[in-house]
Design a protein around this motif. Structure first.
Motif, PDB file in Angstrom:
ATOM      1  N   ARG A   1       0.416  -1.136   0.092  1.00  0.00           N
ATOM      2  CA  ARG A   1       0.219   0.586   0.047  1.00  0.00           C
ATOM      3  C   ARG A   1       0.902   1.403  -0.038  1.00  0.00           C
ATOM      4  NH1 ARG A   1      -4.233  -3.055   3.936  1.00  0.00           N
ATOM      5  NH2 ARG A   1      -5.721  -3.274   2.948  1.00  0.00           N
ATOM      6  N   LEU A   2       1.821   0.908   0.378  1.00  0.00           N
ATOM      7  CA  LEU A   2       2.380   2.525   1.072  1.00  0.00           C
ATOM      8  C   LEU A   2       3.020   2.792  -0.429  1.00  0.00           C
ATOM      9  CD1 LEU A   2       4.517   4.488   2.310  1.00  0.00           C
ATOM     10  CD2 LEU A   2       5.817   2.717   2.980  1.00  0.00           C
ATOM     11  N   GLU A   3       4.230   1.891  -1.755  1.00  0.00           N
ATOM     12  CA  GLU A   3       4.564   1.596  -2.346  1.00  0.00           C
ATOM     13  C   GLU A   3       3.206   2.415  -3.206  1.00  0.00           C
ATOM     14  OE1 GLU A   3       7.043  -1.601  -3.988  1.00  0.00           O
ATOM     15  OE2 GLU A   3       6.432  -2.425  -2.413  1.00  0.00           O
ATOM     16  N   GLY A   4       2.280   1.704  -3.232  1.00  0.00           N
ATOM     17  CA  GLY A   4       1.209   2.210  -4.641  1.00  0.00           C
ATOM     18  C   GLY A   4       0.967   3.172  -4.022  1.00  0.00           C
ATOM     19  N   VAL A   5       0.761   4.220  -2.965  1.00  0.00           N
ATOM     20  CA  VAL A   5       0.270   5.509  -3.237  1.00  0.00           C
ATOM     21  C   VAL A   5       1.426   6.222  -3.159  1.00  0.00           C
ATOM     22  CG1 VAL A   5      -0.370   7.126  -0.793  1.00  0.00           C
ATOM     23  CG2 VAL A   5      -1.577   4.627  -1.232  1.00  0.00           C
ATOM     24  N   THR A   6       2.296   5.920  -3.084  1.00  0.00           N
ATOM     25  CA  THR A   6       3.765   7.101  -3.344  1.00  0.00           C
ATOM     26  C   THR A   6       4.024   7.439  -4.384  1.00  0.00           C
ATOM     27  OG1 THR A   6       4.711   6.021  -0.925  1.00  0.00           O
ATOM     28  CG2 THR A   6       6.663   7.390  -2.396  1.00  0.00           C
ATOM     29  N   ALA A   7       4.331   5.936  -5.552  1.00  0.00           N
ATOM     30  CA  ALA A   7       4.574   6.098  -6.875  1.00  0.00           C
ATOM     31  C   ALA A   7       3.505   6.351  -7.803  1.00  0.00           C
ATOM     32  CB  ALA A   7       4.364   4.364  -7.247  1.00  0.00           C
ATOM     33  N   LEU A   8       2.080   6.500  -7.366  1.00  0.00           N
ATOM     34  CA  LEU A   8       1.090   7.448  -8.404  1.00  0.00           C
ATOM     35  C   LEU A   8       0.483   7.995  -7.763  1.00  0.00           C
ATOM     36  CD1 LEU A   8      -2.216   4.199  -7.536  1.00  0.00           C
ATOM     37  CD2 LEU A   8      -0.541   4.566  -9.598  1.00  0.00           C
ATOM     38  N   GLU A   9       0.982   8.529  -6.156  1.00  0.00           N
ATOM     39  CA  GLU A   9       1.109  10.115  -6.555  1.00  0.00           C
ATOM     40  C   GLU A   9       1.766  10.886  -7.016  1.00  0.00           C
ATOM     41  OE1 GLU A   9       0.052  12.921  -3.148  1.00  0.00           O
ATOM     42  OE2 GLU A   9       0.669  11.429  -2.104  1.00  0.00           O
ATOM     43  N   ARG A  10       3.178  10.445  -7.190  1.00  0.00           N
ATOM     44  CA  ARG A  10       3.735  11.317  -8.028  1.00  0.00           C
ATOM     45  C   ARG A  10       3.791  11.241  -8.972  1.00  0.00           C
ATOM     46  NH1 ARG A  10       6.335  11.830  -2.172  1.00  0.00           N
ATOM     47  NH2 ARG A  10       8.280  12.507  -2.951  1.00  0.00           N
ATOM     48  N   PHE A  11       4.108   9.934  -9.611  1.00  0.00           N
ATOM     49  CA  PHE A  11       3.785   9.558 -11.243  1.00  0.00           C
ATOM     50  C   PHE A  11       2.511  10.557 -11.589  1.00  0.00           C
ATOM     51  CE2 PHE A  11       2.251   7.988 -14.743  1.00  0.00           C
ATOM     52  CZ  PHE A  11       2.821   7.891 -15.430  1.00  0.00           C
ATOM     53  N   PHE A  12       2.008  11.103 -11.307  1.00  0.00           N
ATOM     54  CA  PHE A  12       0.334  12.027 -11.576  1.00  0.00           C
ATOM     55  C   PHE A  12       0.970  13.540 -11.318  1.00  0.00           C
ATOM     56  CE2 PHE A  12      -1.673   7.715 -12.299  1.00  0.00           C
ATOM     57  CZ  PHE A  12      -2.587   7.787 -13.597  1.00  0.00           C
ATOM     58  N   ALA A  13       1.392  13.254 -10.694  1.00  0.00           N
ATOM     59  CA  ALA A  13       2.224  14.684 -10.674  1.00  0.00           C
ATOM     60  C   ALA A  13       2.950  14.934 -10.963  1.00  0.00           C
ATOM     61  CB  ALA A  13       2.670  15.117  -9.022  1.00  0.00           C
ATOM     62  N   ARG A  14       3.723  14.248 -11.434  1.00  0.00           N
ATOM     63  CA  ARG A  14       4.974  14.689 -12.790  1.00  0.00           C
ATOM     64  C   ARG A  14       4.477  14.642 -13.681  1.00  0.00           C
ATOM     65  NH1 ARG A  14      10.729  13.454 -12.755  1.00  0.00           N
ATOM     66  NH2 ARG A  14      11.014  13.635 -10.824  1.00  0.00           N
ATOM     67  N   PHE A  15       3.375  13.799 -14.127  1.00  0.00           N
ATOM     68  CA  PHE A  15       2.875  13.770 -15.407  1.00  0.00           C
ATOM     69  C   PHE A  15       0.950  13.758 -15.353  1.00  0.00           C
ATOM     70  CE2 PHE A  15       7.056  10.661 -15.396  1.00  0.00           C
ATOM     71  CZ  PHE A  15       7.724  11.481 -16.571  1.00  0.00           C
ATOM     72  N   PRO A  16       0.601  14.870 -15.647  1.00  0.00           N
ATOM     73  CA  PRO A  16      -0.542  15.273 -15.461  1.00  0.00           C
ATOM     74  C   PRO A  16      -0.926  14.755 -16.815  1.00  0.00           C
ATOM     75  CG  PRO A  16       0.353  17.231 -15.371  1.00  0.00           C
ATOM     76  CD  PRO A  16       1.442  16.530 -15.165  1.00  0.00           C
ATOM     77  N   ASP A  17      -0.400  15.117 -18.388  1.00  0.00           N
ATOM     78  CA  ASP A  17      -1.339  14.762 -19.258  1.00  0.00           C
ATOM     79  C   ASP A  17      -0.905  13.334 -19.155  1.00  0.00           C
ATOM     80  OD1 ASP A  17      -2.028  17.635 -19.250  1.00  0.00           O
ATOM     81  OD2 ASP A  17      -0.401  18.253 -20.063  1.00  0.00           O
ATOM     82  N   ALA A  18      -0.204  12.152 -19.005  1.00  0.00           N
ATOM     83  CA  ALA A  18       0.163  10.953 -19.283  1.00  0.00           C
ATOM     84  C   ALA A  18      -1.430  10.457 -19.542  1.00  0.00           C
ATOM     85  CB  ALA A  18       0.434   9.975 -18.227  1.00  0.00           C
ATOM     86  N   ARG A  19      -1.539   9.281 -21.003  1.00  0.00           N
ATOM     87  CA  ARG A  19      -2.850   8.822 -21.452  1.00  0.00           C
ATOM     88  C   ARG A  19      -1.478   7.592 -21.809  1.00  0.00           C
ATOM     89  NH1 ARG A  19      -1.407   9.385 -27.199  1.00  0.00           N
ATOM     90  NH2 ARG A  19      -0.766  11.623 -28.071  1.00  0.00           N
ATOM     91  N   LEU A  20      -2.933   7.065 -22.828  1.00  0.00           N
ATOM     92  CA  LEU A  20      -2.195   4.959 -23.175  1.00  0.00           C
ATOM     93  C   LEU A  20      -1.756   5.360 -24.517  1.00  0.00           C
ATOM     94  CD1 LEU A  20      -5.136   3.081 -21.987  1.00  0.00           C
ATOM     95  CD2 LEU A  20      -2.386   2.996 -21.313  1.00  0.00           C
ATOM     96  N   ALA A  21      -0.811   4.701 -25.203  1.00  0.00           N
ATOM     97  CA  ALA A  21      -0.474   5.208 -26.675  1.00  0.00           C
ATOM     98  C   ALA A  21      -1.736   3.770 -27.413  1.00  0.00           C
ATOM     99  CB  ALA A  21       0.461   4.629 -26.213  1.00  0.00           C
ATOM    100  N   VAL A  22      -2.054   3.162 -26.561  1.00  0.00           N
ATOM    101  CA  VAL A  22      -3.206   2.602 -27.430  1.00  0.00           C
ATOM    102  C   VAL A  22      -4.251   2.330 -27.108  1.00  0.00           C
ATOM    103  CG1 VAL A  22      -0.700   0.762 -28.498  1.00  0.00           C
ATOM    104  CG2 VAL A  22      -2.753   0.358 -26.382  1.00  0.00           C
ATOM    105  N   PRO A  23      -5.179   1.712 -28.003  1.00  0.00           N
ATOM    106  CA  PRO A  23      -6.560   1.871 -27.340  1.00  0.00           C
ATOM    107  C   PRO A  23      -6.742   0.554 -25.597  1.00  0.00           C
ATOM    108  CG  PRO A  23      -6.429   1.851 -29.845  1.00  0.00           C
ATOM    109  CD  PRO A  23      -5.140   1.814 -29.165  1.00  0.00           C
ATOM    110  N   ALA A  24      -7.524   0.846 -24.908  1.00  0.00           N
ATOM    111  CA  ALA A  24      -7.597  -0.186 -24.056  1.00  0.00           C
ATOM    112  C   ALA A  24      -7.556  -1.179 -24.623  1.00  0.00           C
ATOM    113  CB  ALA A  24      -8.257   0.490 -22.600  1.00  0.00           C
ATOM    114  N   GLY A  25      -8.424  -1.974 -25.344  1.00  0.00           N
ATOM    115  CA  GLY A  25      -8.299  -3.627 -25.709  1.00  0.00           C
ATOM    116  C   GLY A  25      -6.889  -3.746 -26.170  1.00  0.00           C
TER     117      GLY A  25
END
Length: 412
Positions: A364-388
């Motif tokens: 849980r610690l790793e998950g919260v830390t990684a996700l919060e920091r990733f989306f703060a650094r890359f707020p415009d991130a998007r999948l490069a392919v359709p989810a399917g």
């Protein structure tokens, strides 16, 4: 529907949600074929919790599975039932083995890892930012989801960096369910060679790490509670594999869920949900492990629908199917919802009862830390392919994607 014949679980995991639905449609528990072994898959949450907490079910295959000796030599998943550690123990043996490991996952020890986790996350994000041009994709499973837990568990266990990639490839094969029996056996031999090398190194040069602590307990305790040499090796195997593969999938699935549900991402950014909510709902919606082999009936178990799990029969905990069961989470069980109301994002992703995962606070610690920091650094991130087009890892156990291509920033 004919449920007299076992449902064969797909070793490639190509349609997990279709398979989970099929399991639930066959009732609270149903017979399945798992790579040639017939077992009872339990997908109804209340029944699964009951079985996981009572003394009628054991994880000790040697003592409670009559087919153990004849099955293990040719079954690709033999390692899952043949290891000797707290994962496959029962009763007093389980309490003894768990007691040896528990101090390494105390609240104090996990909290002390916080700064180290933050440092590793920032290093990985710096590398992603420096090497991924605007508008181009990076495979986040390979470059972010994998290295974080490997480095964290390596730090906790004292695994030198030049050994960590060796463990990664071998542990991946432990979770693979498309290997032949010979390929699985060969992988096990190589895995133990690497473990023996780590033990020898730590005996000669102990440090402030879990491996050194367990070796000291093995070599110094003389009250009958010490680990055997086999238990030492297999406990290290459990800590390294469980502490790495499952967190990889948690990060993979959480990033995927947020990028494919922008309305849920908005809840986080606007303060209606927390990063902890993201972790818990991801664990419910796409748990890191779909099915966990195996448990065994210690005595005949009568089920509410009149069926009987006979003494000695294997039981498969189908966590992913249970997590999305409509009896637990209603009509929205198949939806990713960070504002889920009572019972909230309850799940069985870390197991239940005496075998509840000791490493849950660290994950849980790793998950919260990684996700919060990733989306703060890359707020415009998007999948490069359709989810399917995201392909599942070919496994009926582990639940992640082969690749997770993500555009981190818009094109310049």
């Amino acid at each position: 529907m004919d449920v007299s014949e076992p449902l064969t679980l797909d070793p490639t995991g190509s349609d997990p949600h279709g398979e989970h639905l099929a399991l639930r449609e066959r009732g609270p528990a149903t017979r399945v074929d798992i790579l040639g072994v017939t077992a009872w898959s339990v997908s109804e949450p209340a029944l699964l919790k009951k079985l996981l907490t009572g003394p009628d079910v054991s994880k000790d295959a040697r003592h409670h599975w009559p087919a153990f000796a004849e099955t293990v030599p040719t079954w690709p998943l033999a390692l899952w039932v043949a290891v000797e550690n707290m994962f496959t123990s029962y009763g007093s043996d389980h309490r003894r083995l768990r007691r040896m490991v528990a101090p390494s996952f105390s609240a104090r020890r996990v909290a002390a890892l916080g700064e180290r986790v933050e440092s590793i996350v920032d290093e990985l994000l710096d590398a992603l930012a420096a090497t991924t041009p605007d508008g181009e994709a990076a495979d986040l499973r390979e470059r972010f989801c994998y290295p974080l837990p490997i480095k964290v568990i390596g730090h906790l266990m004292g695994v030198p960096e030049d050994h960590q990639e060796d463990f990664r490839a071998l542990v991946d094969n432990v979770f693979a369910t498309t290997l032949t029996p010979q390929e699985a056996a060969d992988n096990t031999v190589k895995l133990y060679e690497v473990l023996d090398s780590l033990i020898a190194e730590k005996r000669d040069h102990p440090g402030d790490d879990m491996t050194s602590m367990l070796i000291a307990a093995r070599d110094e305790e003389g009250d009958g509670s010490a680990l055997t040499e086999t238990e030492l090796r297999d406990t290290l195997l459990l800590m390294i594999s469980a502490g790495y593969e499952t967190t990889v999938n948690l990060l993979d699935q959480a990033i995927t869920a947020l990028l494919t549900h922008p309305e849920q991402m908005a809840h986080v950014r606007e303060g209606r949900a927390s990063w902890s909510d993201v972790v818990e709902e991801t664990l419910r919606y796409e748990p890191a492990v779909k099915h966990l082999p195996l448990r065994f009936a210690v005595r005949d178990i009568s089920l509410p629908d009149g069926q009987v799990i006979a003494k000695g029969e294997p039981i498969l905990a189908s966590y992913a199917a249970a997590n999305r069961h409509p009896d637990w989470h209603g009509e929205s069980a198949d939806s990713f919802d960070l504002t889920r109301t009572a019972p909230g994002p309850e799940h069985l992703a870390f197991g239940h009862g005496v075998h509840f995962c000791l490493g849950a606070p660290l994950a849980r610690l790793e998950g919260v830390t990684a996700l919060e920091r990733f989306f703060a650094r890359f707020p415009d991130a998007r999948l490069a392919v359709p989810a399917g087009e995201l392909r599942p890892v070919p496994s009926l156990i582990t639940n992640g994607h082969e690749r997770l291509p993500v555009v981190l920033r818009p094109a310049a």
